[in-house]
Write a protein that holds these residues in place. Structure first.
Motif, PDB file in Angstrom:
ATOM      1  N   LEU A  99       0.842  -1.196   0.000  1.00 58.19           N
ATOM      2  CA  LEU A  99       0.000   0.000   0.000  1.00 58.19           C
ATOM      3  C   LEU A  99       0.871   1.238   0.000  1.00 58.19           C
ATOM      4  CD1 LEU A  99      -2.571  -0.763   2.835  1.00 58.19           C
ATOM      5  CD2 LEU A  99      -3.077  -0.641   0.409  1.00 58.19           C
ATOM      6  N   LYS A 100       0.456   2.244  -0.742  1.00 60.87           N
ATOM      7  CA  LYS A 100       1.138   3.531  -0.703  1.00 60.87           C
ATOM      8  C   LYS A 100       0.540   4.359   0.433  1.00 60.87           C
ATOM      9  CE  LYS A 100       3.027   5.352  -4.497  1.00 60.87           C
ATOM     10  NZ  LYS A 100       4.310   5.281  -4.025  1.00 60.87           N
ATOM     11  N   GLN A 101       1.377   5.178   1.030  1.00 60.14           N
ATOM     12  CA  GLN A 101       0.905   6.056   2.091  1.00 60.14           C
ATOM     13  C   GLN A 101      -0.306   6.849   1.615  1.00 60.14           C
ATOM     14  OE1 GLN A 101       3.435   9.408   2.976  1.00 60.14           O
ATOM     15  NE2 GLN A 101       4.455   9.217   0.997  1.00 60.14           N
ATOM     16  N   GLY A 102      -1.232   7.082   2.511  1.00 62.26           N
ATOM     17  CA  GLY A 102      -2.427   7.836   2.174  1.00 62.26           C
ATOM     18  C   GLY A 102      -3.627   6.981   1.832  1.00 62.26           C
ATOM     19  N   ALA A 103      -3.426   5.681   1.608  1.00 62.62           N
ATOM     20  CA  ALA A 103      -4.550   4.793   1.275  1.00 62.62           C
ATOM     21  C   ALA A 103      -5.545   4.782   2.435  1.00 62.62           C
ATOM     22  CB  ALA A 103      -4.054   3.392   0.975  1.00 62.62           C
ATOM     23  N   ILE A 104      -6.823   4.800   2.097  1.00 62.92           N
ATOM     24  CA  ILE A 104      -7.886   4.823   3.101  1.00 62.92           C
ATOM     25  C   ILE A 104      -8.641   3.504   3.082  1.00 62.92           C
ATOM     26  CG2 ILE A 104     -10.070   5.912   3.772  1.00 62.92           C
ATOM     27  CD1 ILE A 104      -8.937   8.552   2.765  1.00 62.92           C
ATOM     28  N   GLY A 105      -8.896   2.978   4.277  1.00 58.43           N
ATOM     29  CA  GLY A 105      -9.631   1.725   4.404  1.00 58.43           C
ATOM     30  C   GLY A 105     -10.518   1.748   5.624  1.00 58.43           C
ATOM     31  N   SER A 106     -11.195   0.624   5.858  1.00 54.49           N
ATOM     32  CA  SER A 106     -12.099   0.480   7.003  1.00 54.49           C
ATOM     33  C   SER A 106     -11.630  -0.656   7.894  1.00 54.49           C
ATOM     34  CB  SER A 106     -13.519   0.164   6.522  1.00 54.49           C
ATOM     35  OG  SER A 106     -14.018   1.231   5.764  1.00 54.49           O
ATOM     36  N   VAL A 107     -11.654  -0.425   9.204  1.00 58.87           N
ATOM     37  CA  VAL A 107     -11.257  -1.440  10.176  1.00 58.87           C
ATOM     38  C   VAL A 107     -12.278  -2.578  10.142  1.00 58.87           C
ATOM     39  CG1 VAL A 107     -10.880  -1.921  12.634  1.00 58.87           C
ATOM     40  CG2 VAL A 107     -10.091   0.247  11.654  1.00 58.87           C
ATOM     41  N   ARG A 108     -11.779  -3.807   9.989  1.00 59.46           N
ATOM     42  CA  ARG A 108     -12.637  -4.987   9.940  1.00 59.46           C
ATOM     43  C   ARG A 108     -12.495  -5.871  11.170  1.00 59.46           C
ATOM     44  NH1 ARG A 108     -15.730  -2.674   7.212  1.00 59.46           N
ATOM     45  NH2 ARG A 108     -15.678  -2.678   4.962  1.00 59.46           N
ATOM     46  N   ASP A 109     -11.351  -5.755  11.852  1.00 58.03           N
ATOM     47  CA  ASP A 109     -11.106  -6.592  13.020  1.00 58.03           C
ATOM     48  C   ASP A 109      -9.976  -5.964  13.826  1.00 58.03           C
ATOM     49  OD1 ASP A 109     -11.403  -8.742  14.749  1.00 58.03           O
ATOM     50  OD2 ASP A 109     -10.253 -10.139  13.508  1.00 58.03           O
ATOM     51  N   ILE A 110      -9.927  -6.281  15.116  1.00 54.95           N
ATOM     52  CA  ILE A 110      -8.873  -5.769  15.991  1.00 54.95           C
ATOM     53  C   ILE A 110      -8.285  -6.957  16.740  1.00 54.95           C
ATOM     54  CG2 ILE A 110      -8.318  -4.218  17.905  1.00 54.95           C
ATOM     55  CD1 ILE A 110     -10.949  -2.693  17.127  1.00 54.95           C
ATOM     56  N   GLY A 111      -6.964  -7.043  16.731  1.00 55.03           N
ATOM     57  CA  GLY A 111      -6.287  -8.120  17.436  1.00 55.03           C
ATOM     58  C   GLY A 111      -5.010  -7.607  18.058  1.00 55.03           C
ATOM     59  N   SER A 112      -4.162  -8.534  18.467  1.00 52.65           N
ATOM     60  CA  SER A 112      -2.881  -8.137  19.050  1.00 52.65           C
ATOM     61  C   SER A 112      -1.789  -9.068  18.544  1.00 52.65           C
ATOM     62  CB  SER A 112      -2.944  -8.159  20.577  1.00 52.65           C
ATOM     63  OG  SER A 112      -3.131  -9.482  21.038  1.00 52.65           O
ATOM     64  N   PHE A 113      -0.555  -8.590  18.660  1.00 54.82           N
ATOM     65  CA  PHE A 113       0.625  -9.357  18.292  1.00 54.82           C
ATOM     66  C   PHE A 113       1.542  -9.346  19.498  1.00 54.82           C
ATOM     67  CE2 PHE A 113       4.947  -9.400  16.432  1.00 54.82           C
ATOM     68  CZ  PHE A 113       4.907 -10.678  15.891  1.00 54.82           C
ATOM     69  N   LEU A 114       1.948 -10.540  19.941  1.00 48.82           N
ATOM     70  CA  LEU A 114       2.822 -10.691  21.109  1.00 48.82           C
ATOM     71  C   LEU A 114       2.278  -9.982  22.347  1.00 48.82           C
ATOM     72  CD1 LEU A 114       6.305 -10.248  19.400  1.00 48.82           C
ATOM     73  CD2 LEU A 114       5.160 -12.380  20.021  1.00 48.82           C
ATOM     74  N   GLN A 115       0.992  -9.827  22.426  1.00 47.01           N
ATOM     75  CA  GLN A 115       0.285  -9.250  23.566  1.00 47.01           C
ATOM     76  C   GLN A 115       0.687  -7.824  23.900  1.00 47.01           C
ATOM     77  OE1 GLN A 115       0.815 -12.063  26.753  1.00 47.01           O
ATOM     78  NE2 GLN A 115      -0.644 -13.504  25.869  1.00 47.01           N
ATOM     79  N   ASP A 116       1.463  -7.148  23.025  1.00 50.29           N
ATOM     80  CA  ASP A 116       1.822  -5.766  23.331  1.00 50.29           C
ATOM     81  C   ASP A 116       1.664  -4.820  22.136  1.00 50.29           C
ATOM     82  OD1 ASP A 116       3.973  -6.532  21.802  1.00 50.29           O
ATOM     83  OD2 ASP A 116       5.486  -5.729  23.155  1.00 50.29           O
ATOM     84  N   GLN A 117       1.185  -5.316  21.014  1.00 50.89           N
ATOM     85  CA  GLN A 117       0.950  -4.463  19.853  1.00 50.89           C
ATOM     86  C   GLN A 117      -0.467  -4.695  19.334  1.00 50.89           C
ATOM     87  OE1 GLN A 117       3.859  -4.360  16.668  1.00 50.89           O
ATOM     88  NE2 GLN A 117       5.329  -5.384  18.002  1.00 50.89           N
ATOM     89  N   ILE A 118      -1.185  -3.597  19.152  1.00 51.85           N
ATOM     90  CA  ILE A 118      -2.524  -3.704  18.566  1.00 51.85           C
ATOM     91  C   ILE A 118      -2.374  -3.778  17.057  1.00 51.85           C
ATOM     92  CG2 ILE A 118      -4.722  -2.526  18.214  1.00 51.85           C
ATOM     93  CD1 ILE A 118      -4.354  -1.334  21.033  1.00 51.85           C
ATOM     94  N   ILE A 119      -3.065  -4.752  16.464  1.00 52.16           N
ATOM     95  CA  ILE A 119      -3.069  -4.933  15.015  1.00 52.16           C
ATOM     96  C   ILE A 119      -4.513  -4.815  14.529  1.00 52.16           C
ATOM     97  CG2 ILE A 119      -2.527  -6.487  13.086  1.00 52.16           C
ATOM     98  CD1 ILE A 119      -0.032  -5.636  14.604  1.00 52.16           C
ATOM     99  N   TYR A 120      -4.692  -3.983  13.509  1.00 53.09           N
ATOM    100  CA  TYR A 120      -6.008  -3.802  12.899  1.00 53.09           C
ATOM    101  C   TYR A 120      -6.023  -4.503  11.544  1.00 53.09           C
ATOM    102  CZ  TYR A 120      -6.505  -0.053  16.318  1.00 53.09           C
ATOM    103  OH  TYR A 120      -6.578   0.667  17.475  1.00 53.09           O
ATOM    104  N   ARG A 121      -7.067  -5.282  11.299  1.00 50.03           N
ATOM    105  CA  ARG A 121      -7.269  -5.833   9.958  1.00 50.03           C
ATOM    106  C   ARG A 121      -8.093  -4.794   9.226  1.00 50.03           C
ATOM    107  NH1 ARG A 121     -11.010 -10.076   7.577  1.00 50.03           N
ATOM    108  NH2 ARG A 121     -12.106  -9.728   9.523  1.00 50.03           N
ATOM    109  N   VAL A 122      -7.477  -4.178   8.202  1.00 52.06           N
ATOM    110  CA  VAL A 122      -8.095  -3.056   7.494  1.00 52.06           C
ATOM    111  C   VAL A 122      -8.341  -3.454   6.046  1.00 52.06           C
ATOM    112  CG1 VAL A 122      -7.862  -0.622   6.854  1.00 52.06           C
ATOM    113  CG2 VAL A 122      -6.876  -1.434   9.008  1.00 52.06           C
TER     114      VAL A 122
END
Length: 172
Positions: A33-56
């Motif tokens: 993806l190029k910077q500036g791309a716009i999307g919608s959050v579909r899911d929220i999870g975590s990685f290694l219990q200390d980083q929030i990851i959004y499925r966009v």
């Protein structure tokens, strides 16, 4: 760890997103993806219990990608596109004189270590590592390393800048 965004929120990626090896069918390091791309959050999870990851989901790009929270802002927030990426090699567009008598010749190679958008001035600045010398540089004072040819793009004029006491480069 509380998420900033919620399901359905429209978000923008603030830097180019490359494959970290987890996106199928693309080479590691390939631009997704190029910077500036716009999307919608579909899911929220975590990685290694200390980083929030959004499925966009990025509908215009036809991709759903996991993004770290620091890679996203609300789509409605002000945003300035940056010409250079983190860790990208750049050259100075002109010679630079510093107040403490240290100077850089035109074409000095450095590496982007931080991108600093200034929404009040509507300009992008960068922290650049010039072999251990770190300077805050305006985008206009830099050029891509690959695109630099001495005198070819920038003409033969000798523009110079001086640095003010707060690290700002001033055009003379």
């Amino acid at each position: 760890m509380k998420p900033t965004f919620d399901f359905g929120d429209r978000v923008r990626v603030v830097r180019n997103v490359r494959n970290d090896g987890s996106y199928p069918g693309k080479r590691r390091g390939e631009l997704l993806l190029k910077q500036g791309a716009i999307g919608s959050v579909r899911d929220i999870g975590s990685f290694l219990q200390d980083q929030i990851i959004y499925r966009v989901h990025f509908i215009n790009e036809g991709k759903t990608i996991g993004c770290r929270e620091q890679e996203l802002i609300a789509a409605s927030e002000p945003w300035l596109p940056a010409q250079f990426e983190l860790r990208q090699k750049v050259r100075t567009r002109m010679s630079i004189d510093r107040v403490n008598s240290l100077s850089l010749a035109r074409g000095t190679v450095g590496q982007v270590v931080k991108i600093l958008p200034d929404y009040q001035q509507q300009r992008v600045f960068y922290h650049i590592d010039f072999s251990g010398l770190y300077l805050r540089m305006p985008e206009a004072a830099l050029v891509e390393l690959e695109g630099y040819a001495d005198g070819a793009k920038e003409g033969k004029g000798k523009k110079r800048v001086k640095e003010s006491g707060d690290g700002e480069l001033l055009y003379a």
